[in-house]
Design an enzyme around this catalytic site. Structure first.
Site, PDB file in Angstrom:
ATOM      1  N   SER A   1      -8.983   9.707   8.007  1.00 46.18           N
ATOM      2  CA  SER A   1      -8.320   8.481   8.459  1.00 46.18           C
ATOM      3  C   SER A   1      -8.694   8.208   9.912  1.00 46.18           C
ATOM      4  O   SER A   1      -8.364   8.978  10.820  1.00 46.18           O
ATOM      5  CB  SER A   1      -6.804   8.625   8.336  1.00 46.18           C
TER       6      SER A   1
ATOM      7  N   HIS B   1     -11.311   6.225   5.673  1.00 41.98           N
ATOM      8  CA  HIS B   1     -10.004   5.646   5.329  1.00 41.98           C
ATOM      9  C   HIS B   1      -9.522   4.830   6.525  1.00 41.98           C
ATOM     10  O   HIS B   1      -9.413   5.343   7.640  1.00 41.98           O
ATOM     11  CB  HIS B   1      -9.014   6.755   4.982  1.00 41.98           C
TER      12      HIS B   1
ATOM     13  N   ASP C   1      -6.643   2.489   8.082  1.00 37.42           N
ATOM     14  CA  ASP C   1      -5.218   2.157   7.963  1.00 37.42           C
ATOM     15  C   ASP C   1      -4.885   0.878   8.708  1.00 37.42           C
ATOM     16  O   ASP C   1      -4.936   0.837   9.942  1.00 37.42           O
ATOM     17  CB  ASP C   1      -4.376   3.301   8.536  1.00 37.42           C
TER      18      ASP C   1
ATOM     19  N   MET D   1      -1.972  -1.705   9.658  1.00 41.35           N
ATOM     20  CA  MET D   1      -0.498  -1.823   9.749  1.00 41.35           C
ATOM     21  C   MET D   1      -0.145  -3.092  10.508  1.00 41.35           C
ATOM     22  O   MET D   1      -0.743  -3.377  11.547  1.00 41.35           O
ATOM     23  CB  MET D   1       0.071  -0.629  10.513  1.00 41.35           C
TER      24      MET D   1
ATOM     25  N   HIS E   1      -6.700   0.667   3.539  1.00 46.26           N
ATOM     26  CA  HIS E   1      -5.309   0.837   3.085  1.00 46.26           C
ATOM     27  C   HIS E   1      -4.460  -0.205   3.800  1.00 46.26           C
ATOM     28  O   HIS E   1      -4.190  -0.074   4.992  1.00 46.26           O
ATOM     29  CB  HIS E   1      -4.885   2.278   3.436  1.00 46.26           C
TER      30      HIS E   1
ATOM     31  N   MET F   1      -1.272  -1.732   4.773  1.00 46.41           N
ATOM     32  CA  MET F   1       0.185  -1.566   4.883  1.00 46.41           C
ATOM     33  C   MET F   1       0.710  -2.851   5.521  1.00 46.41           C
ATOM     34  O   MET F   1       1.151  -2.863   6.678  1.00 46.41           O
ATOM     35  CB  MET F   1       0.501  -0.338   5.739  1.00 46.41           C
TER      36      MET F   1
ATOM     37  N   MET G   1       1.591   8.122  -1.289  1.00 47.82           N
ATOM     38  CA  MET G   1       1.947   8.410   0.106  1.00 47.82           C
ATOM     39  C   MET G   1       2.764   9.701   0.137  1.00 47.82           C
ATOM     40  O   MET G   1       3.803   9.809  -0.513  1.00 47.82           O
ATOM     41  CB  MET G   1       2.777   7.275   0.706  1.00 47.82           C
TER      42      MET G   1
ATOM     43  N   GLY H   1       0.105  11.908  11.681  1.00 46.91           N
ATOM     44  CA  GLY H   1       0.683  13.133  12.230  1.00 46.91           C
ATOM     45  C   GLY H   1       2.073  13.497  11.750  1.00 46.91           C
ATOM     46  O   GLY H   1       2.768  14.273  12.397  1.00 46.91           O
TER      47      GLY H   1
ATOM     48  N   ASP I   1      -2.135  10.673   0.698  1.00 47.04           N
ATOM     49  CA  ASP I   1      -2.252  10.172   2.066  1.00 47.04           C
ATOM     50  C   ASP I   1      -1.026  10.564   2.900  1.00 47.04           C
ATOM     51  O   ASP I   1       0.077  10.067   2.654  1.00 47.04           O
ATOM     52  CB  ASP I   1      -2.410   8.641   2.027  1.00 47.04           C
TER      53      ASP I   1
HETATM   54  C1  DX5 Z   1       0.092   6.729   7.302  1.00 44.44           C
HETATM   55  C2  DX5 Z   1      -1.362   6.433   7.035  1.00 44.44           C
HETATM   56  C3  DX5 Z   1      -2.185   7.656   6.875  1.00 44.44           C
HETATM   57  C4  DX5 Z   1      -2.267   8.476   8.121  1.00 44.44           C
HETATM   58  C5  DX5 Z   1      -2.690   9.871   7.784  1.00 44.44           C
HETATM   59  O1  DX5 Z   1       0.805   5.565   7.383  1.00 44.44           O
HETATM   60  O2  DX5 Z   1      -1.493   5.685   5.851  1.00 44.44           O
HETATM   61  O3  DX5 Z   1      -3.477   7.356   6.399  1.00 44.44           O
HETATM   62  O4  DX5 Z   1      -3.139   7.952   9.062  1.00 44.44           O
HETATM   63  O5  DX5 Z   1      -2.632  10.615   8.936  1.00 44.44           O
HETATM   64  P1  DX5 Z   1      -2.234  12.141   8.934  1.00 44.44           P
HETATM   65  O6  DX5 Z   1      -3.293  12.841   8.141  1.00 44.44           O
HETATM   66  O7  DX5 Z   1      -2.246  12.494  10.377  1.00 44.44           O
HETATM   67  O8  DX5 Z   1      -0.881  12.258   8.299  1.00 44.44           O
HETATM   68 ZN    ZN Z   2      -3.551   5.499   4.860  1.00 40.07          ZN
END
Ligand code: DX5
Ligand code: ZN
Length: 215
Positions: free
Chosen positions: A8, A33, A35, A37, A66, A68, A137, A145, A175
């Site tokens: 990610s 990947h 993300d 948001m 992804h 969100m 998820m 993290g 994920d």
């Molecule tokens: C969370 C994201 C994940 C996240 C994973 O909302 O969708 O993809 O970045 O990060 P780690 O591996 O640090 O949990």
């Molecule tokens: Zn993700």
């Protein structure tokens, strides 16, 4: 087949993004990947289209976006233009999930459904043969993290039975909070794609860390 590893980019160093993208190019990882948001569907804002396009300029592996975000249909085409090879949308954000999946596929992209930790697999019953992957998820989306939620193992096993019973060709992606302490158990439960952010980019040797979670 070995587990697909999708680092990610959220956990990369944004001031050295090209360097970190090249590091993944040179590693045994399989996908990027990405993300996205929006500060509405999740309580955080990550980055958007221009950053996605900038990653694409250097990425030599497929980009898994992804989303969100609320009402993801508004942005499917834009993310295709910004380099997405596959897009997952959240079931919780899509009242017409079947239509949204068709819209992704009509763009020529692979389509995935992401499910929050508390969301049941039931919403996939009449969709399982239409999708390419499910993103389970294993943390509440919004931040990298976070700590892995153990009920994920059960969910993976249930999803695997559902996929097998439907004779469907669907990848199971996990994920959130993935690391060397849970990757093997996840693969044993049926996971086929592991997303890992802080575990990879926080490692002293990210390439070795990637190899360590590939089973
Ligand atoms: C969370 C994201 C994940 C996240 C994973 O909302 O969708 O993809 O970045 O990060 P780690 O591996 O640090 O949990
Ligand atoms: Zn993700």
């Amino acid at each position: 087949m070995k587990t697909i590893i999708a680092p990610s980019v959220l956990a990369a160093d944004f001031a050295n993004l090209q360097r970190d993208v090249e590091l993944i190019n040179e590693s045994k990882a399989d996908w990027f990947h990405i993300d996205i948001m929006d500060g509405m569907f999740v309580p955080n804002i990550s980055f958007g289209l221009p950053v996605c396009a900038a990653i694409k300029k250097h990425a030599k592996k497929p980009m898994d976006v992804h989303l969100m975000i609320e009402q993801p249909d508004r942005y499917l085409e834009a993310f295709k233009k910004a380099g997405a090879d596959m897009i997952s949308v959240h079931a919780e954000a899509c009242p017409h999930l079947h239509r949204t999946i068709q819209n992704i596929k009509e763009l020529g992209l692979k389509a995935g459904v992401a499910l929050n930790p508390h969301t049941s697999l039931d919403c996939l019953e009449f969709l399982i043969n239409d999708i390419d992957y499910v993103c389970i998820m294993s943390v509440n989306p919004g931040f990298g993290g976070q700590k892995f939620i153990p009920s994920t193992y059960d969910k993976v096993r249930k999803l695997k039975s559902m996929i097998d019973a439907a004779n469907a060709d669907v990848l199971i992606q996990i994920d959130g909070g993935v690391d060397s302490g849970n990757a093997e158990k996840l693969a044993e439960a049926g996971a086929t794609v592991l997303v890992a952010g802080s575990y990879v980019f926080g490692a002293e040797d990210p390439k070795a860390a990637i190899e360590k979670i590939k089973f």
